[in-house]
Design a protein around this motif. Structure first.
Motif, PDB file in Angstrom:
ATOM      1  N   PRO A 145       0.880  -1.219   0.177  1.00 50.24           N
ATOM      2  CA  PRO A 145      -0.057  -0.010   0.135  1.00 50.24           C
ATOM      3  C   PRO A 145       0.827   1.366  -0.158  1.00 50.24           C
ATOM      4  O   PRO A 145       0.567   2.426  -0.636  1.00 50.24           O
ATOM      5  N   ASP A 146       2.011   1.369   0.729  1.00 51.69           N
ATOM      6  CA  ASP A 146       2.781   2.705   0.741  1.00 51.69           C
ATOM      7  C   ASP A 146       3.311   2.759  -0.416  1.00 51.69           C
ATOM      8  O   ASP A 146       3.541   3.955  -1.006  1.00 51.69           O
ATOM      9  N   LEU A 147       3.957   1.851  -1.338  1.00 51.22           N
ATOM     10  CA  LEU A 147       4.498   2.114  -2.466  1.00 51.22           C
ATOM     11  C   LEU A 147       3.523   2.446  -3.664  1.00 51.22           C
ATOM     12  O   LEU A 147       3.638   3.263  -4.396  1.00 51.22           O
ATOM     13  N   GLU A 189       0.684   3.974  -2.965  1.00 56.92           N
ATOM     14  CA  GLU A 189       0.420   5.437  -2.860  1.00 56.92           C
ATOM     15  C   GLU A 189       1.475   6.631  -3.474  1.00 56.92           C
ATOM     16  O   GLU A 189       1.266   7.357  -4.116  1.00 56.92           O
ATOM     17  N   ALA A 190       2.836   5.761  -3.355  1.00 51.91           N
ATOM     18  CA  ALA A 190       4.104   6.759  -3.886  1.00 51.91           C
ATOM     19  C   ALA A 190       4.018   6.807  -5.428  1.00 51.91           C
ATOM     20  O   ALA A 190       4.081   7.894  -5.778  1.00 51.91           O
ATOM     21  N   ASP A 210      13.503   2.090  -4.409  1.00 53.64           N
ATOM     22  CA  ASP A 210      12.510   1.255  -3.622  1.00 53.64           C
ATOM     23  C   ASP A 210      13.142  -0.149  -3.363  1.00 53.64           C
ATOM     24  O   ASP A 210      13.480  -0.718  -4.335  1.00 53.64           O
TER      25      ASP A 210
END
Length: 159
Positions: free
Chosen positions: A12-14, A16-17, A53
């Motif tokens: 989810p964080d990636l 969003e990025a 990442d």
């Protein structure tokens, strides 16, 4: 995915990025589709994000010729971002497929000269090349053929 590669499930964080750079009608997840109407800055930001990442082990880039980001603009910014990542010690496999008119041939040559294996007019060869590079290891440099991959040379070359 073909060629025995698996696509990672984007956390989810990636997700969003990536979505911070992708237009609402683009697609995050995997594969990530920034759409063809995006300016060079979007290509640059998303490639940089993928390289920086640590959860992403390799990039397979699909490029389709657009007026907004012509082939040589794409090639030069991709080579620049890759060189910046390498200067930081990030050396992930990058393989590109470029579709379009004859300008993608020059762009593919430019990428290849800058350590990025690139193929004009095909989508299958990049997947096979990425599989071989990932099997060798994501932190090492890769032995590639000299010249452009479509020229058929078999001499080894270190990038």
């Amino acid at each position: 995915m073909a060629n025995d590669l698996t696509l990672m499930e984007i956390p989810p964080d990636l997700d969003e990025a990536f979505r911070a750079f992708i237009p609402p009608f683009g697609a995050a997840g995997n594969p990530i589709d920034i759409t063809g109407g995006e300016p060079p800055s979007t290509y640059e930001a998303t490639i940089r994000l993928g390289l920086e990442d640590p959860r992403i082990h390799a990039l397979i880039l699909g490029y389709w010729h657009t007026i907004v980001t012509p082939p040589m603009v794409f090639a030069k910014l991709t080579a620049k971002v890759a060189a910046e990542a390498r200067a930081k010690g990030i050396d992930k496999p990058i393989v590109a497929s470029l579709a379009g008119d004859v300008e993608v041939e020059e762009a593919s040559d430019y990428l290849y000269q800058h350590g990025i294996v690139a193929y004009p007019y095909t989508t299958e060869k990049p997947g096979r090349r990425a599989r071989r590079q990932v099997q060798v290891g994501t932190r090492s440099r890769f032995a590639l053929t000299s010249g452009h991959p479509t020229q058929g040379s078999r001499q080894g070359r270190r990038l």
